[in-house]
Every structure is written in C-alpha cells, then in structure tokens.
Motif scaffolding. Sequence first.
Motif: not given
Length: 264
Positions: A104-110, A48-54, A5-18
């Motif tokens: 990375k783990a969340l990206d794979d799961a999504l 962010l790390a905590w919420t990604d793990r959740r 889904m495009p939103v997953i790619d956008d999430l990755r790009e947003e995270s990389e910017e930060l």
Amino acid sequence: MSETMPVIDDLREESEELDRLVGELSEGEWALVTPAVGWTVAHQVAHLAWTDRRALQAMTDPDTFRREIEKALAAPDSFVDEGAQEGAARPPAELLADWRAGRKALDDALRSAHKGARFPWYGPPMSAASMATGRLMETWAHGQDVADTLGVIRPPTDRLRHVVRIGVRARDYAFGVRGLTPPADEFRVEVLGPSGELWTYGPEDAAQRVTGPALDFCLLVTRRAHRADLAVRAEGRDADRWLDIAQAFAGPAGAGRPPKGAEA
C-alpha cells in the motif's frame, strides 16, 4: 504529480491475485518448499515484502537506499536471500500484514511520483513506471512459484505484457551479466497475448526472431521453466543463444528450473 499509469493498477491487481492465494494458508502451508531451492512460500512473500520496502526507500529516502546498494555490491550472491530469510522467520500473519502494508505504501508513492522523476536502483535509475513494471514482474514470477507449490493453475492475463516488455528490454543485460558481448542487431520478438493480441518488438525484417505464447516467454525470461518445456522458438544463432540465457531481472541468473522429468 504524475498521472495514474496503467502499470500501477496492474501491479495492484497482480499483488491482489497472489494475496488471494496465500491469505488463507495454514502455518504448515506457509512452510511448504517451493521450486526455488531452499525457499518456502514464506520466503517468496518475504522477498516481495523486502523488495517493496527497498523500492519505497529508493523513492522516499534515496540517500539511505544508496547505502543498501553498497551492501548488495559487497555480497551480490547473498543479500537477496538474507532479506528473504529474515522475513520468513516471522509468524505468517505478521509477514502477511507487513507485505500488505508495504504494498500500500509503495502504491501511494508510485501514484504521487512527479513526472520525469528518476529513482536509484540496483541497476540504472528508474522512473516510477519502470519501478512498477519491475515490481509487477517479480510479483508475477514469485507468485508463479507459490502457485506451482500449491498446485494452482493461474489463468494468464494481459498483465503479462509488462513482463514481456521488460524481458525484451533486458536482452543485452542477459548477455552482459554473463560476460558476453550483446548482439549488434535488433531482434524481432512476436508473442501471442492471452487475449489473442500479437505483441511485437523490433524491426519486422530482422534476421534474428523469437516467437511463441506470451505466458511461455514470461516463464522463460523469469527462469520459472526450462526452455525445453516451452513453446518459444528462435530463428538465428544469436536469438537461439538468447533463449538459453534470457532473464528479466537484475543480478545472478541462478540455476533456473530443470526440464520436466529431470532431477533437480
């Protein structure tokens, strides 16, 4: 498995910017206090790390995650801060590595989630697309706190469309979480995206209307700027009330940001 889904790619790009903002910071810069009261740059990334793990836990081990929901219900005003405090106490290099691995783990799961699957969350169950949208909204919002702390101006991108959408969809939640009855009628929301495209929601003939730049709307619904400092306008009493209380995230709204020039 679902299609990408495009939103997953956008999430990755947003995270990389930060990541580019914080990746080369000194230990002293990780300790800088951000506009969120009591939170440093380290707290922002730790959250962010905590919420990604959740989120990953909700997708891969929902039974265990449901016990986390019980903890949140028992301490609704402190459980988020506790997660951030724990992570922020770690050395910055360790925290950064943890955030990257969790992303990375969340990206794979999504990307591997089955079409139609729903996952438990702190509010209603979420699809993979909704989960990614929520993570993007939070990443952008907390990234804004970091950027403001470092004096960095981030050029807005059309990834803001996801933040706008979740802010619009959360209208009734913003009323309900404050014990208010949501308006019965739909609103018309028109915001101008960074690329010049007009993003519209709701019926064209709605009496209650909200207009403005997408960036300002996103700053409003994530409570990263005071309404008085933004070019978001309302027509109609209910729409005007909404702009005072709008929030795109679950849980307590917090104090928000004071107007520019006012004491925090």
